[in-house]
Design an enzyme around this catalytic site. Structure first.
Site, PDB file in Angstrom:
ATOM      1  N   SER A 153     -43.568 -17.765  70.994  1.00  0.00           N
ATOM      2  CA  SER A 153     -44.106 -19.030  71.482  1.00  0.00           C
ATOM      3  C   SER A 153     -42.949 -19.955  71.812  1.00  0.00           C
ATOM      4  CB  SER A 153     -44.992 -19.672  70.397  1.00  0.00           C
ATOM      5  OG  SER A 153     -45.292 -21.019  70.693  1.00  0.00           O
ATOM      6  N   TYR A 166     -45.715 -22.988  61.380  1.00  0.00           N
ATOM      7  CA  TYR A 166     -45.858 -22.214  62.619  1.00  0.00           C
ATOM      8  C   TYR A 166     -44.490 -22.050  63.272  1.00  0.00           C
ATOM      9  CZ  TYR A 166     -47.787 -20.568  67.053  1.00  0.00           C
ATOM     10  OH  TYR A 166     -48.078 -19.816  68.165  1.00  0.00           O
TER      11      TYR A 166
END
Length: 256
Positions: A153, A166
């Site tokens: 990501s 995250y």
């Protein structure tokens, strides 16, 4: 990006985790369209069956492998089942993941544990089980190469408020990918990372009370899963001499 040759993956076997929706489902369809036989791994058997049926209708080949890959034994068995069913494993796409955003003050440790379990531990379980088979495929196949593609990501490059754990999982994934790439160079197993930006997937339904994050993405036209599948398809269909180690794919309106 240029389309790959028709049937570029004919005779190969690919395993895709998190295949029941989003990037995983789109990637499975893309690889099947290139001629790969695809093992579909996730926990939601009903969705996997629908995906497999759709691939079959398009003259592709797919196998449903229901598994919770956060369990090391289930992850190992999923890889073994794929290898035993098709006799080989040429491509691994580590896509399964979850994004649970919130500040350290308001997030539970259970949510943090869930992200680490799926985004990191599950990926390690599957990769460890798959590596020997990928090395064998690279040594014995006409392509003379095998592939691991890890889906990371932009959160693996830029830290933002409300996404600390995250970020931890995705920064860690990027580092793991690069080290593994160097380890497997001699074995002709290419290791790549794809880093999507703002994306329209089920991940957005797990944001919780991350108001700041929702505001940041509200004005952005999101990427679609098919676009990331296209990037993965491009990576694994390159000739042996070409290794695309990293691909950053941001939404056109995204600044970070």
């Amino acid at each position: 990006m240029n389309a790959s040759p028709a049937g570029a993956l004919a005779g190969t076997v690919a395993l895709v985790t998190g295949a029941s929706s989003g990037i995983g489902a789109a990637t499975a369809r893309r690889l099947a369209s290139e001629g790969a036989t695809v093992a579909l791994i996730a926990r939601r058997r009903d969705r996997l069956r629908c995906l497999a049926e759709g691939i079959t209708r398009q003259d592709g080949r797919a196998r449903v492998v229901e598994a919770d890959i956060t369990d090391p034994e289930q992850a190992y068995q999923a890889v073994q089942e794929t290898r035993e069913a098709f006799g080989r494993l040429d491509i691994l796409v580590n896509n399964a993941g979850v994004m649970l955003l919130g500040t350290a003050l308001h997030t539970t440790t259970q949510e943090w544990d869930r992200m680490v379990s799926l985004n990191v531990s599950a990926l390690l379980h599957v990769t460890h089980a798959a590596v020997p088979h990928l090395i064998d495929a690279a040594a014995t196949s006409p392509r003379q190469v095998a592939d691991i593609v890890n889906v990371s990501s932009t959160a693996g490059r830029v830290a933002r408020p409300s996404s600390s754990v995250y970020n931890l999982t995705k920064f860690g994934l990027n580092g793991f990918t690069e080290a593994l790439r160097q380890e497997l160079l001699i074995e002709r197993v290419r290791v790549s990372v794809v880093e999507p930006g703002t994306l329209q997937t089920e991940l957005v339904h797990h944001l919780g009370d991350a108001t700041r994050t929702l505001q940041q993405v509200s004005g952005i036209e999101p990427l679609q899963a098919a676009g990331i599948a296209d990037a993965i398809g491009y990576i694994v269909t390159r000739e042996r001499r070409v290794a695309v180690n990293e691909m950053l794919v941001r939404a056109g309106d995204q600044t970070w």
